[in-house]
Design an enzyme around this catalytic site. Structure first.
Site, PDB file in Angstrom:
ATOM      1  CG  ASP A   1      18.074  12.177  32.881  1.00 52.84           C
ATOM      2  OD1 ASP A   1      18.869  12.767  33.640  1.00 52.84           O
ATOM      3  OD2 ASP A   1      17.157  12.751  32.278  1.00 52.84           O
TER       4      ASP A   1
ATOM      5  CB  SER B   1      20.650  19.987  32.032  1.00 57.69           C
ATOM      6  OG  SER B   1      19.472  19.643  32.717  1.00 57.69           O
TER       7      SER B   1
ATOM      8  NE  ARG C   1      18.902  15.680  32.995  1.00 54.70           N
ATOM      9  CZ  ARG C   1      18.273  16.090  31.911  1.00 54.70           C
ATOM     10  NH1 ARG C   1      18.292  17.361  31.603  1.00 54.70           N
ATOM     11  NH2 ARG C   1      17.642  15.239  31.135  1.00 54.70           N
TER      12      ARG C   1
HETATM   13  N1  LIG Z   1      25.218  11.529  28.878  1.00 55.55           N
HETATM   14  C1  LIG Z   1      24.877  12.284  27.839  1.00 55.55           C
HETATM   15  N2  LIG Z   1      24.403  13.517  28.079  1.00 55.55           N
HETATM   16  C2  LIG Z   1      24.046  14.256  27.027  1.00 55.55           C
HETATM   17  C3  LIG Z   1      24.147  13.809  25.702  1.00 55.55           C
HETATM   18  N3  LIG Z   1      23.723  14.781  24.888  1.00 55.55           N
HETATM   19  C4  LIG Z   1      23.360  15.810  25.684  1.00 55.55           C
HETATM   20  N4  LIG Z   1      23.550  15.509  26.970  1.00 55.55           N
HETATM   21  C5  LIG Z   1      23.247  16.299  28.163  1.00 55.55           C
HETATM   22  O1  LIG Z   1      21.842  16.313  28.291  1.00 55.55           O
HETATM   23  C6  LIG Z   1      21.450  17.455  29.052  1.00 55.55           C
HETATM   24  C7  LIG Z   1      20.245  18.057  28.360  1.00 55.55           C
HETATM   25  O2  LIG Z   1      19.232  17.120  28.419  1.00 55.55           O
HETATM   26  P1  LIG Z   1      18.295  16.743  27.245  1.00 55.55           P
HETATM   27  O3  LIG Z   1      17.930  15.307  27.394  1.00 55.55           O
HETATM   28  O4  LIG Z   1      18.907  17.193  25.918  1.00 55.55           O
HETATM   29  O5  LIG Z   1      17.016  17.636  27.402  1.00 55.55           O
HETATM   30  P2  LIG Z   1      16.189  17.867  28.729  1.00 55.55           P
HETATM   31  O6  LIG Z   1      16.887  18.940  29.491  1.00 55.55           O
HETATM   32  O7  LIG Z   1      15.951  16.578  29.450  1.00 55.55           O
HETATM   33  O8  LIG Z   1      14.788  18.297  28.168  1.00 55.55           O
HETATM   34  P3  LIG Z   1      14.294  19.671  27.590  1.00 55.55           P
HETATM   35  O9  LIG Z   1      13.833  20.482  28.766  1.00 55.55           O
HETATM   36  O10 LIG Z   1      13.189  19.333  26.686  1.00 55.55           O
HETATM   37  O11 LIG Z   1      15.476  20.292  26.888  1.00 55.55           O
HETATM   38  C8  LIG Z   1      22.673  18.347  29.137  1.00 55.55           C
HETATM   39  O12 LIG Z   1      23.217  18.208  30.452  1.00 55.55           O
HETATM   40  C9  LIG Z   1      23.631  17.741  28.113  1.00 55.55           C
HETATM   41  O13 LIG Z   1      24.987  17.919  28.472  1.00 55.55           O
HETATM   42  C10 LIG Z   1      24.639  12.479  25.483  1.00 55.55           C
HETATM   43  O14 LIG Z   1      24.723  11.997  24.377  1.00 55.55           O
HETATM   44  N5  LIG Z   1      24.988  11.772  26.581  1.00 55.55           N
END
Ligand SMILES: Nc1nc2c(ncn2[C@@H]2O[C@H](COP(=O)(O)OP(=O)(O)OP(=O)(O)O)[C@@H](O)[C@H]2O)c(=O)[nH]1
Ligand SMILES: [Zn+2]
EC number: 3.5.4.25
Length: 206
Positions: free
Chosen positions: A126, A52, A128
């Site tokens: 989340d 992401s 997404r």
């Molecule tokens: N809203 C928000 N988004 C964040 C924050 N920190 C990172 N992100 C977003 O989180 C997304 C990545 O998601 P993560 O939760 O770090 O990890 P994941 O993709 O769910 O899981 P993995 O596959 O294990 O990496 C990216 O789109 C980042 O821009 C935050 O503090 N707030």
């Protein structure tokens, strides 16, 4: 089909020469990218990552999160395997966009965690949606993945759309003083599987 293939080219990187496939999500105008390495359409499970977008972590060296480190680790792992795919999904800020993520960071600077900050801004923890992955993977001829992630929601979303996840490969990055709380919240509130293991040490069969 909500996502259309537009063009493909080579993408040389420090880890090897990938093929870059560009896709347009027609409903939103978002431009998504798939990077492939080797023959991914031979029917065997493909080492893969759904990444992401995180401008701050992927491009601006932020230590608030683990995204940039995960991106590099995933590309290195794919190149080492000689075969794999990374979908670079334009889902900045878990779907709330860059400016709202900066708003959320501002609240986090005042003490909120990542989930509380999103909720205070009126968003889900989340937001997404992984539906775009299916036509992208179909275009590439990929039916089965060995998925590099700590997020069980990604495994479930792929399974629900008919893409088999043959194994989950943990993708863990060392803590630093800036991302410690963020990683703890991911494990505590978002269900991420973050143990003491590091990337590549365990492949969990599903
Ligand atoms: N809203 C928000 N988004 C964040 C924050 N920190 C990172 N992100 C977003 O989180 C997304 C990545 O998601 P993560 O939760 O770090 O990890 P994941 O993709 O769910 O899981 P993995 O596959 O294990 O990496 C990216 O789109 C980042 O821009 C935050 O503090 N707030
Ligand atoms: Zn990030």
């Amino acid at each position: 089909m909500p996502v259309v293939f537009v063009a493909a080219s080579q993408l040389p990187t420090p880890f090897g020469v990938f093929t870059m496939h560009g896709f347009l999500e027609e409903a939103t105008g978002k431009e998504h990218v798939a990077l492939t390495f080797g023959d991914v359409a031979d029917g065997k499970p493909v080492l893969g990552r759904l990444h992401s977008e995180c401008l701050t972590g992927d491009a601006l060296f932020s230590l608030r999160c683990d995204c940039g480190f995960q991106l590099e680790a995933a590309l290195r792992a794919i190149a080492a395997e000689g075969r794999g795919v990374l979908l670079y999904l334009r889902q900045e800020g878990r779907g709330i966009g860059l400016l709202n993520k900066i708003r959320a960071y501002e609240l986090q600077d005042g003490g909120a965690d990542t989930v509380e900050a999103n909720e205070r801004l009126g968003f889900g923890a989340d937001q997404r949606d992984y539906a775009i992955c299916r036509p992208m993977l179909e275009h590439l001829g990929i039916k089965e993945l060995k998925l590099m992630t700590n997020n069980p929601r990604k495994v479930k979303a792929l399974g629900d759309m008919g893409i088999n996840v043959a194994a989950r490969v943990p993708l863990q990055i060392d803590h630093n003083p800036h991302n410690k709380k963020y990683l703890a919240t991911k494990a505590g509130k978002l269900g991420h599987m973050l143990g003491s293991l590091h990337q590549g040490e365990v492949e969990e069969s599903l």
